[in-house]
Write a protein that holds these residues in place. Sequence first.
Motif, PDB file in Angstrom:
ATOM      1  N   SER A   5      48.226  36.787  28.727  1.00 58.11           N
ATOM      2  CA  SER A   5      47.890  36.813  30.158  1.00 58.11           C
ATOM      3  C   SER A   5      47.305  38.161  30.558  1.00 58.11           C
ATOM      4  CB  SER A   5      49.128  36.539  31.006  1.00 58.11           C
ATOM      5  OG  SER A   5      49.602  35.238  30.785  1.00 58.11           O
ATOM      6  N   ALA A   6      47.884  39.234  30.037  1.00 59.98           N
ATOM      7  CA  ALA A   6      47.365  40.568  30.347  1.00 59.98           C
ATOM      8  C   ALA A   6      45.937  40.720  29.844  1.00 59.98           C
ATOM      9  CB  ALA A   6      48.271  41.636  29.739  1.00 59.98           C
ATOM     10  N   VAL A  10      42.533  41.454  32.064  1.00 60.12           N
ATOM     11  CA  VAL A  10      41.617  42.561  31.790  1.00 60.12           C
ATOM     12  C   VAL A  10      40.211  42.008  31.541  1.00 60.12           C
ATOM     13  CG1 VAL A  10      41.038  44.386  30.131  1.00 60.12           C
ATOM     14  CG2 VAL A  10      43.391  44.141  30.969  1.00 60.12           C
ATOM     15  N   GLU A  11      40.126  40.942  30.783  1.00 60.28           N
ATOM     16  CA  GLU A  11      38.823  40.317  30.522  1.00 60.28           C
ATOM     17  C   GLU A  11      38.172  39.848  31.824  1.00 60.28           C
ATOM     18  OE1 GLU A  11      38.018  36.246  28.527  1.00 60.28           O
ATOM     19  OE2 GLU A  11      37.972  37.758  26.916  1.00 60.28           O
ATOM     20  N   ASP A  12      38.946  39.269  32.718  1.00 62.08           N
ATOM     21  CA  ASP A  12      38.413  38.841  34.015  1.00 62.08           C
ATOM     22  C   ASP A  12      37.874  40.018  34.815  1.00 62.08           C
ATOM     23  OD1 ASP A  12      39.072  36.223  33.426  1.00 62.08           O
ATOM     24  OD2 ASP A  12      40.888  36.206  34.670  1.00 62.08           O
ATOM     25  N   ALA A  16      33.963  40.478  35.876  1.00 58.78           N
ATOM     26  CA  ALA A  16      33.563  40.669  37.275  1.00 58.78           C
ATOM     27  C   ALA A  16      32.721  41.931  37.427  1.00 58.78           C
ATOM     28  CB  ALA A  16      34.811  40.736  38.168  1.00 58.78           C
ATOM     29  N   PHE A  17      33.078  42.984  36.677  1.00 62.98           N
ATOM     30  CA  PHE A  17      32.297  44.219  36.720  1.00 62.98           C
ATOM     31  C   PHE A  17      30.908  43.997  36.127  1.00 62.98           C
ATOM     32  CE2 PHE A  17      30.982  48.174  34.522  1.00 62.98           C
ATOM     33  CZ  PHE A  17      30.750  48.949  35.645  1.00 62.98           C
ATOM     34  N   ALA A  27      37.279  47.429  39.379  1.00 69.44           N
ATOM     35  CA  ALA A  27      37.585  46.987  38.017  1.00 69.44           C
ATOM     36  C   ALA A  27      38.712  47.842  37.427  1.00 69.44           C
ATOM     37  CB  ALA A  27      36.344  47.058  37.133  1.00 69.44           C
ATOM     38  N   GLU A  28      38.637  49.155  37.631  1.00 64.95           N
ATOM     39  CA  GLU A  28      39.697  50.047  37.161  1.00 64.95           C
ATOM     40  C   GLU A  28      41.025  49.708  37.822  1.00 64.95           C
ATOM     41  OE1 GLU A  28      37.965  53.819  38.155  1.00 64.95           O
ATOM     42  OE2 GLU A  28      37.324  54.160  36.085  1.00 64.95           O
ATOM     43  N   ARG A  29      41.004  49.442  39.120  1.00 63.58           N
ATOM     44  CA  ARG A  29      42.231  49.097  39.839  1.00 63.58           C
ATOM     45  C   ARG A  29      42.855  47.834  39.255  1.00 63.58           C
ATOM     46  NH1 ARG A  29      44.416  45.789  42.898  1.00 63.58           N
ATOM     47  NH2 ARG A  29      42.591  44.486  43.156  1.00 63.58           N
ATOM     48  N   ARG A  30      42.021  46.831  38.979  1.00 64.08           N
ATOM     49  CA  ARG A  30      42.533  45.576  38.422  1.00 64.08           C
ATOM     50  C   ARG A  30      43.135  45.768  37.037  1.00 64.08           C
ATOM     51  NH1 ARG A  30      38.085  40.869  39.850  1.00 64.08           N
ATOM     52  NH2 ARG A  30      38.130  41.128  42.112  1.00 64.08           N
ATOM     53  N   VAL A  31      42.456  46.545  36.200  1.00 63.12           N
ATOM     54  CA  VAL A  31      42.962  46.787  34.849  1.00 63.12           C
ATOM     55  C   VAL A  31      44.265  47.574  34.906  1.00 63.12           C
ATOM     56  CG1 VAL A  31      42.504  47.980  32.664  1.00 63.12           C
ATOM     57  CG2 VAL A  31      40.712  46.595  33.734  1.00 63.12           C
ATOM     58  N   ALA A  32      44.316  48.608  35.741  1.00 61.41           N
ATOM     59  CA  ALA A  32      45.539  49.409  35.874  1.00 61.41           C
ATOM     60  C   ALA A  32      46.701  48.562  36.394  1.00 61.41           C
ATOM     61  CB  ALA A  32      45.288  50.602  36.787  1.00 61.41           C
TER      62      ALA A  32
END
Length: 99
Positions: A5-6, A10-12, A16-17, A27-32
């Motif tokens: 799921s993680a 991250v792939e999503d 999107a980026f 994108a950084e916020r989502r990954v973090a």
Amino acid sequence: MDRISALRNVEDALRAFEEGDVDLTEAERRVAATLRTYASELDGEDDVFRAVGDPAVDGRVVVAASAPAARERVLAAAGIDPDRIDDEGDVPEFDVERV
């Protein structure tokens, strides 16, 4: 959140980026956020710890079996070898707390 799921989250965020749906900051916020959620939900014998204190290490999050082991990992992540520290107090002052 499990590892698959993680990775999907991250792939999503990367997709999107790449497609221009979000900027780099988002994108950084989502990954973090994905990584924080993953780390806080880890199963196993180890716990998740956050360093609190000196700016050189403050906010670093590590996985370790104990608070002393977490301190060592925080120092290593900051590029500080506790075995090579001289007597001049080059060790940042910080505590670790379970997340």
